[in-house]
Design a protein around this motif. Sequence first.
Motif, PDB file in Angstrom:
ATOM      1  N   GLN A 176       0.973  -1.519   0.307  1.00 55.24           N
ATOM      2  CA  GLN A 176       0.045  -0.340  -0.241  1.00 55.24           C
ATOM      3  C   GLN A 176       0.838   1.450   0.378  1.00 55.24           C
ATOM      4  N   SER A 177       1.927   1.169   0.996  1.00 53.16           N
ATOM      5  CA  SER A 177       2.913   2.471   0.279  1.00 53.16           C
ATOM      6  C   SER A 177       4.588   2.035   0.790  1.00 53.16           C
ATOM      7  N   VAL A 179       4.152  -0.130  -4.546  1.00 56.42           N
ATOM      8  CA  VAL A 179       2.910   0.510  -3.902  1.00 56.42           C
ATOM      9  C   VAL A 179       1.748  -0.458  -5.790  1.00 56.42           C
TER      10      VAL A 179
END
Length: 135
Positions: free
Chosen positions: A23-24, A44
């Motif tokens: 996600q990051s 990501v």
Amino acid sequence: MELGPGEVVIGGGDASDAAYLVQSGSFDCYDDKNEDKIIRTYVVGEVFGELGVLLNQDRVLSVKASASGVNVLKLTKQDVDIAVSSMPQSSGQKDALSNLMEERYIDYFDEKKKAKSLKKCPLFKKISPDDFARI
């Protein structure tokens, strides 16, 4: 789940109970025998750990957070199974997934181990000897 730098998400030899969506940040994939050699970096939108889940095999490689403040979404085996089973065969998604799995599986092993490893992989069990020889 948020992780700190160097925190291990997947360890080589662990049971494959989940896949992870980045996600990051980024995550480094490596062999426990040579932690300094990064095999691949996931960023990501990429998923890691799905191969072990789909093949029901223990982890071969390890993955750790490459910086602080990185996040992954944990996808359980059930989540992965539901996603794969809901893919329409005609969409080409299953073929793309199969190709990705094959590429990742083969990339890790050297040529001497390739045939032996492929024969153990459920994805290749039904391939004819002629087709197997072309791989």
